[in-house]
Design a protein around this motif. Structure first.
Motif, mmCIF file in Angstrom:
data_model
loop_
_atom_site.group_PDB
_atom_site.id
_atom_site.type_symbol
_atom_site.label_atom_id
_atom_site.label_comp_id
_atom_site.label_asym_id
_atom_site.label_seq_id
_atom_site.Cartn_x
_atom_site.Cartn_y
_atom_site.Cartn_z
ATOM 1 N N LEU A 60 0.811 -1.211 0.000
ATOM 2 C CA LEU A 60 0.000 0.000 0.000
ATOM 3 C C LEU A 60 0.849 1.268 0.000
ATOM 4 C CD1 LEU A 60 -2.680 -1.045 2.661
ATOM 5 C CD2 LEU A 60 -2.915 -1.084 0.161
ATOM 6 N N LEU B 243 -0.031 3.846 -2.852
ATOM 7 C CA LEU B 243 -1.341 4.434 -2.573
ATOM 8 C C LEU B 243 -1.253 5.425 -1.417
ATOM 9 C CD1 LEU B 243 -3.715 1.343 -2.917
ATOM 10 C CD2 LEU B 243 -3.392 3.211 -4.533
ATOM 11 N N TYR C 41 -0.080 8.756 -2.702
ATOM 12 C CA TYR C 41 -1.155 9.547 -3.317
ATOM 13 C C TYR C 41 -2.070 10.141 -2.254
ATOM 14 C CZ TYR C 41 -0.112 8.079 -8.117
ATOM 15 O OH TYR C 41 0.485 7.900 -9.343
#
Length: 292
Positions: free
Chosen positions: A60, A63, A66
């Motif tokens: 992760l 992600l 972001y």
């Protein structure tokens, strides 16, 4: 892309399935390791390091990068995050999207047992956009950080430049691979070796590099299989002219070899391959000229 991978598995194309799955797994691992390495260089608090390691272990990490952009922070931190994400995007584009694009285009001529043509076409278009967007983003946020920032019109022109030249290159390589199969790896290896030696030549800015810098040269040589990027501050117009002349000649040679292989039993609309290879390349160079 994952739909194509499943379709390959369902139809028993084990070799191509393994290649696609390997590209996806390799890209995920490399992206997470790079992201974790950059985070650990900056995080000094122990609990923060533990959380970051946990997120990247769960795949992760990217992600999380972001998500961090949605939190109000200092502008310098945002620029650094965007820069890192652009580099990770470039890694994804050339480790996963580019190999998938070549594999999908090589299957498009249509084996009966292969995935549906519509699925391959859509997935190939997504892969192409991923590669071109990664290159355009890299140029906007990484190559010109302290210089004149490209406008969004400039980014669109960059995207069209990359779309033309990359599609032309991918068509040539895929056409050759469709007829000569494993010999394509020899072509890719020879091109990579030539680019690597070119980067280390006496007139190159990378001449005399050792250690980790050789790894950077090796990665750039791999990127040069499909596209040109510049990591130096010096003007590179002459270098780009030489690079794209060589690429155009290679593309024509690859398409010529494909035509020689299929000439006896030409596929339907065979003339589109040489026409598109040349015209898309010319269109890409035109849009590059509009960026200057």
């Amino acid at each position: 892309m994952k739909g194509v991978v499943y379709a390959l598995y369902e139809r028993g194309l084990k070799v191509v399935f393994a290649q696609c799955l390997g590209a996806i797994v390799l890209t995920t691992l490399v992206s997470q390791v790079l992201s974790l390495h950059w985070y650990l260089e900056r995080k000094s608090v122990r609990w923060q390091r533990i959380i970051v390691i946990g997120l990247h272990t769960l795949q992760l990490g990217v992600l999380w990068r972001y998500a961090r952009l949605l939190v109000p922070v200092q502008l310098s931190s945002v620029k650094r995050e965007v820069r890192d994400l652009c580099i990770l995007r470039l890694v994804h584009g050339f480790l996963q999207a580019a190999p998938m694009l070549l594999l999908q285009l090589s299957l498009l001529p249509g084996e009966v047992e292969g995935p549906p043509t519509d699925l391959l076409t859509v997935s190939a278009a997504i892969s192409l956009f991923s590669v071109c967007w990664a290159l355009a983003s890299f140029s906007k946020h990484v190559q010109r950080v302290d210089k004149l920032v490209l406008t969004w019109l400039g980014v669109v022109s960059q995207l069209l430049w990359r779309a033309g030249t990359v599609t032309s290159r991918a068509l040539a390589l895929s056409a050759y691979a469709a007829s000569y199969h494993s010999w394509i790896f020899l072509v890719l290896a020879l091109h990579w070796a030539c680019m690597f030696l070119w980067l280390l030549s006496p007139r190159s800015p990378f001449h005399g590099q050792r250690g980790s810098k050789l790894g950077v040269c090796a990665l750039m040589a791999a990127i040069y299989i499909l596209a040109y990027i510049n990591l130096q501050e010096k003007p590179h117009g002459r270098t780009m002219v030489i690079f794209y002349i060589v690429m155009l000649l290679e593309n024509c040679l690859l398409v010529g070899a494909w035509l020689a292989a299929v000439w006896a039993v030409k596929p339907v609309n065979w003339e589109l391959v040489p026409i598109l290879t040349v015209s898309l390349f010319a269109a890409g160079i035109f849009f590059y000229a509009s960026v200057l």
